[in-house]
Design a protein around this motif. Sequence first.
Motif, PDB file in Angstrom:
ATOM      1  N   GLY A   1       8.366  -3.551   3.896  1.00 19.49           N
ATOM      2  CA  GLY A   1       7.438  -2.300   3.539  1.00 19.49           C
ATOM      3  C   GLY A   1       8.414  -1.023   4.129  1.00 19.49           C
ATOM      4  N   GLY A   2       9.390  -1.121   4.839  1.00 20.10           N
ATOM      5  CA  GLY A   2      10.316  -0.158   5.306  1.00 20.10           C
ATOM      6  C   GLY A   2       9.686   0.937   5.936  1.00 20.10           C
ATOM      7  N   ALA A   3      10.376   2.159   5.877  1.00 18.81           N
ATOM      8  CA  ALA A   3       9.990   3.208   6.647  1.00 18.81           C
ATOM      9  C   ALA A   3       8.815   3.865   5.648  1.00 18.81           C
ATOM     10  CB  ALA A   3      10.981   4.269   7.036  1.00 18.81           C
ATOM     11  N   SER A   4       8.848   3.792   4.525  1.00 19.10           N
ATOM     12  CA  SER A   4       8.143   4.652   3.454  1.00 19.10           C
ATOM     13  C   SER A   4       6.749   4.096   3.630  1.00 19.10           C
ATOM     14  CB  SER A   4       8.652   4.691   2.198  1.00 19.10           C
ATOM     15  OG  SER A   4       9.831   5.147   2.061  1.00 19.10           O
ATOM     16  N   SER A   5       5.736   4.843   3.248  1.00 21.58           N
ATOM     17  CA  SER A   5       4.344   4.287   3.300  1.00 21.58           C
ATOM     18  C   SER A   5       4.123   3.488   2.042  1.00 21.58           C
ATOM     19  CB  SER A   5       3.383   5.857   3.090  1.00 21.58           C
ATOM     20  OG  SER A   5       3.601   6.641   2.090  1.00 21.58           O
ATOM     21  N   GLY A   6       4.926   3.524   1.067  1.00 24.25           N
ATOM     22  CA  GLY A   6       4.810   2.619  -0.061  1.00 24.25           C
ATOM     23  C   GLY A   6       6.223   2.505  -0.664  1.00 24.25           C
ATOM     24  N   VAL A   7       6.681   1.213  -1.039  1.00 23.87           N
ATOM     25  CA  VAL A   7       7.584   0.933  -1.700  1.00 23.87           C
ATOM     26  C   VAL A   7       7.359   0.129  -3.050  1.00 23.87           C
ATOM     27  CG1 VAL A   7       9.953  -0.531  -1.541  1.00 23.87           C
ATOM     28  CG2 VAL A   7       8.889   0.686   0.476  1.00 23.87           C
ATOM     29  N   ARG A   8       7.886   0.772  -4.019  1.00 20.88           N
ATOM     30  CA  ARG A   8       7.795   0.256  -5.357  1.00 20.88           C
ATOM     31  C   ARG A   8       7.825  -1.283  -5.688  1.00 20.88           C
ATOM     32  NH1 ARG A   8      11.303   0.494 -10.185  1.00 20.88           N
ATOM     33  NH2 ARG A   8      10.169  -0.085 -11.883  1.00 20.88           N
ATOM     34  N   GLY A   9       8.931  -2.016  -4.961  1.00 22.08           N
ATOM     35  CA  GLY A   9       9.169  -3.213  -5.126  1.00 22.08           C
ATOM     36  C   GLY A   9      10.690  -3.413  -4.884  1.00 22.08           C
ATOM     37  N   ARG A  10      10.874  -4.552  -3.821  1.00 24.41           N
ATOM     38  CA  ARG A  10      12.367  -4.971  -3.521  1.00 24.41           C
ATOM     39  C   ARG A  10      13.043  -5.260  -4.523  1.00 24.41           C
ATOM     40  NH1 ARG A  10      13.684  -4.399   1.644  1.00 24.41           N
ATOM     41  NH2 ARG A  10      11.485  -4.537   2.410  1.00 24.41           N
ATOM     42  N   GLY A  11      14.336  -4.846  -4.556  1.00 23.83           N
ATOM     43  CA  GLY A  11      15.114  -5.259  -5.840  1.00 23.83           C
ATOM     44  C   GLY A  11      15.005  -4.486  -6.956  1.00 23.83           C
ATOM     45  N   GLN A  12      14.110  -3.755  -7.378  1.00 25.28           N
ATOM     46  CA  GLN A  12      13.620  -2.837  -8.538  1.00 25.28           C
ATOM     47  C   GLN A  12      14.771  -1.631  -8.440  1.00 25.28           C
ATOM     48  OE1 GLN A  12      10.045  -2.730 -10.318  1.00 25.28           O
ATOM     49  NE2 GLN A  12       9.169  -4.016  -8.866  1.00 25.28           N
ATOM     50  N   VAL A  13      15.145  -1.460  -9.591  1.00 24.68           N
ATOM     51  CA  VAL A  13      15.912  -0.145  -9.863  1.00 24.68           C
ATOM     52  C   VAL A  13      15.154   1.088  -9.678  1.00 24.68           C
ATOM     53  CG1 VAL A  13      17.474   1.190 -11.456  1.00 24.68           C
ATOM     54  CG2 VAL A  13      17.473  -1.289 -11.242  1.00 24.68           C
ATOM     55  N   ILE A  14      15.438   1.966  -8.705  1.00 25.12           N
ATOM     56  CA  ILE A  14      14.642   3.405  -8.612  1.00 25.12           C
ATOM     57  C   ILE A  14      15.016   4.254  -9.951  1.00 25.12           C
ATOM     58  CG2 ILE A  14      14.138   5.403  -7.182  1.00 25.12           C
ATOM     59  CD1 ILE A  14      13.913   2.506  -5.917  1.00 25.12           C
ATOM     60  N   ARG A  15      13.990   4.510 -10.339  1.00 25.53           N
ATOM     61  CA  ARG A  15      13.999   5.511 -11.532  1.00 25.53           C
ATOM     62  C   ARG A  15      13.820   6.956 -10.974  1.00 25.53           C
ATOM     63  NH1 ARG A  15       8.871   2.498 -13.947  1.00 25.53           N
ATOM     64  NH2 ARG A  15       8.189   3.263 -11.695  1.00 25.53           N
TER      65      ARG A  15
END
Length: 444
Positions: free
Chosen positions: A20-34
């Motif tokens: 989950g990381g430090a952020s309150s939401g993560v799009r998905g581990r391994g996915q490219v950030i747009r």
Amino acid sequence: MMPPQQRRKVLKKSVSTKSGGASSGVRGRGQVIRYYTTFTNTIADVLAARGWKEVGEDEEWDFVWADREWIYSAFDRMHLESWQRLNHYRNGRELCRKDLMAKNMKKRRRALEKEGRVEEAAAYDFIPTTFVLPREYSLFVEEFKKVGGVWIMKPIGSAQGKGIFLFTRLSEISEWKTDYKSYRPGPIAPKPGAAGAAEKDDKDVEAYVVQRYLQYPLLVGGKKFDMRLYALVTNFSPLKVYIYRRGFARFTNYRYSSDMQDIYNGFVHLTNVAIQKTAENYDERTGGKMELQALKMLLMSKYGVERIDSLFWEIQLIILRGLLAVQPIMINDRHCFELYGYDIIIDQDLKPWLLEVNASPSLTANTREDYLMKTEMLHGMLDIIDMEGLLQGDEEHVSGWDLVYDNGYIEIDPEQCGYSSFLGAAVPAPEVDGEEGEDEDNDG
């Protein structure tokens, strides 16, 4: 600069990768950030270097770095997912517009006095005497007649030194004598005495702040300078602040003079790069800048370690007190963060003063060293924003950024730094492939 793949590897080695990381939401581990950005300077280079994918304004995005107007409109026209991040808060002008900053600092001081916190209230003495014209023209005239001297006029919303001028006579600012009750915002007014100034309707003058000019600044090599420092706010409720260790001093091209005949010379009095780079003797190699660490070492050699350590601690407190002043009125949003550029000047008595705070600090580089510093600073900032979900959330030191306030002041571990503040310390080299970088924290 470290390649993005290697940087991510180093980050994963140096922090916990709790789900989950430090952020309150993560799009998905391994996915490219747009990402979408309206800028083409160092921030665009850094976003691309991290391996993120650039998309258009109308495409789906995870991260946006845009101008404030674009951000403000985004709040009104779209629903944001938990993982999406934007680089401005909705009412960021409360700290960054010159008139609002002055108002909020005065308000904070009065509130502290009312609460009986007299000592803390007295600490809010780091802004020169300030009035907003034309609204406070009568109050300003009363003060001017008492103390006289040199004053400086600044448009409330301009940057890069645009529209700034010094004056010593009330007749030079007669345009701002307008009765504030009938005042209405208009186009930028030319400096008094400029072509067309006399033909303008009084009520069309632009709002300015007028401040007592700091006529006796600290000089290095006979030249005036100010400092650009960076603070990152990831939350206003509760307040969470990081400060970057590196920064730079901006120098004038000409030796300083307090003579009245020189007060209209911008090359003597204004440190803005946009102004200084037009001087005939502009040094393109240095860009008129000095690294913060080099400046700190220079000042320590002249004034002593203890005095300059105290000075840099006072500067850090100015940054935090400014943010605490606006915290109660900021509209907090988990999707937002803010990179602030603080402009600080030091007077001849080694007292620091806050000149202004920028919510859109210039990220354009004018030398290779400036480019490297800004790109590393931005990489570290993005490490903290943690779109990839790599952080645990309790890290106090990330890529040259130090957590200095987390719903309360953060105390420095004496074993990590022998000084009161990490400001001006070296950014330690990260561990790569099992090799440790030199421990440079104590170079602060």
